[in-house]
Design an enzyme around this catalytic site. Structure first.
Site, PDB file in Angstrom:
ATOM      1  CG  HIS A  91      -1.954   1.061   1.153  1.00 40.20           C
ATOM      2  ND1 HIS A  91      -1.699   2.347   1.552  1.00 40.20           N
ATOM      3  CD2 HIS A  91      -3.227   1.048   0.681  1.00 40.20           C
ATOM      4  CE1 HIS A  91      -2.789   3.084   1.340  1.00 40.20           C
ATOM      5  NE2 HIS A  91      -3.732   2.308   0.817  1.00 40.20           N
ATOM      6  CD  GLU A  93      -2.515   5.117   3.808  1.00 36.77           C
ATOM      7  OE1 GLU A  93      -2.799   4.167   4.548  1.00 36.77           O
ATOM      8  OE2 GLU A  93      -3.367   5.822   3.238  1.00 36.77           O
ATOM      9  N   GLY A 163      -7.616   9.201   0.112  1.00 40.32           N
ATOM     10  CA  GLY A 163      -8.033   9.965   1.287  1.00 40.32           C
ATOM     11  C   GLY A 163      -8.133  11.456   1.042  1.00 40.32           C
ATOM     12  CB  SER A 193     -11.404   9.579  -3.137  1.00 38.96           C
ATOM     13  OG  SER A 193     -10.411  10.172  -2.316  1.00 38.96           O
TER      14      SER A 193
HETATM   15  P1  PGA Z   1      -9.546   6.050   0.382  1.00 37.22           P
HETATM   16  O1  PGA Z   1      -8.356   4.997   0.573  1.00 37.22           O
HETATM   17  O2  PGA Z   1     -10.704   5.275  -0.225  1.00 37.22           O
HETATM   18  O3  PGA Z   1      -9.861   6.550   1.757  1.00 37.22           O
HETATM   19  O4  PGA Z   1      -9.060   7.117  -0.541  1.00 37.22           O
HETATM   20  C1  PGA Z   1      -8.081   3.994  -0.365  1.00 37.22           C
HETATM   21  C2  PGA Z   1      -6.877   3.179   0.070  1.00 37.22           C
HETATM   22  O5  PGA Z   1      -5.934   3.772   0.603  1.00 37.22           O
HETATM   23  O6  PGA Z   1      -6.845   1.952  -0.098  1.00 37.22           O
END
Ligand code: PGA
Length: 231
Positions: A91, A93, A163, A193
């Protein structure tokens, strides 16, 4: 069509139990596979509460070794023992904050698949990379470390759309998915999103095989609405 909810660092065991009991009561459409990806500490509760349903439980990461001196890590056989079905790997992140690289992504993916887990491997460009015209090269580089496997799914998640409320246009998602599918013959989810009101349009693109949903997967009603949009 697969809709997977990535809960990130939200919902401990109590909130997970409550969510899963409510999700079980939902009429989810046939033909849509649904998965939830809670934090490690909530996996056991999710597995227990969703037993006997078609809803899969996946982890958000997995280590490449089966065991060893890797403080803080969790292995694929451990997840299998718990009854976990799959894992997200790479991911953005994890790439951004925890030093994940294409090489470590490849190692995690290989180990997870070998242990019998399904894998959702994430790829996607940052805003700076998109503005520099590097999207195609970034996707090619990130996908190049993966090999097609019947239990592998790729998630295209443009980092600038995660996000942020900024969603890729359906055309942009379709283009990126086509690029990925030319390199690797696997289903490709869109993430970034995804909400009940934009899901149908995104999921209507021919190369979009489902969604990896963050924020909107934290409420039963919106996750269920996205599943209905997918159908
Ligand atoms: P989000 O996150 O739908 O809040 O944009 C998606 C993700 O990080 O998998």
């Amino acid at each position: 069509m697969l809709i997977a909810g990535n809960w990130k660092m939200f919902k401990g065991p109590d909130a997970t139990g409550e969510f899963c009991r409510a999700l079980r009561e939902q009429e989810l459409p046939a033909g849509v596979d649904v998965a939830v990806c809670p934090p490690y500490v909530s996996l056991a509760v999710a597995v227990r509460e969703l037993a006997g349903t078609e809803i899969a439980v996946c982890a958000q990461n997995v280590h490449w070794e089966a065991e060893g001196a890797f403080t803080g890590e969790i292995s694929a056989p451990m997840l299998r023992e718990l009854g976990v079905y799959g894992a997200i790997v790479g991911h953005s992140e994890r790439r951004q904050y925890f030093g994940e690289t294409d090489e470590t992504v490849a190692r995690r993916v290989t180990a997870a698949l070998e242990a019998g887990l399904w894998v959702i491997a994430c790829v996607g460009e940052t805003e700076a990379e998109r503005e520099a015209g590097e999207t195609d090269a970034v996707l090619r580089r990130q996908v190049s470390v993966l090999e097609a496997h019947e239990q592998l799914v790729v998630a295209y998640e443009p980092v600038w759309a995660i996000g942020t409320g900024k969603t890729a246009t359906p055309e942009l998602a379709q283009g990126a998915h086509e690029t990925i599918k030319e390199l690797l013959d696997v289903p490709v989810l869109y993430g970034g999103s995804v909400k009940p009101d934009n899901a149908a349009e995104l999921l209507g693109q021919p190369a979009v095989d489902g969604a990896l949903v963050g924020g909107a997967s934290l409420e039963v009603a919106s996750l269920a609405a996205i599943c209905r949009a997918a159908a």
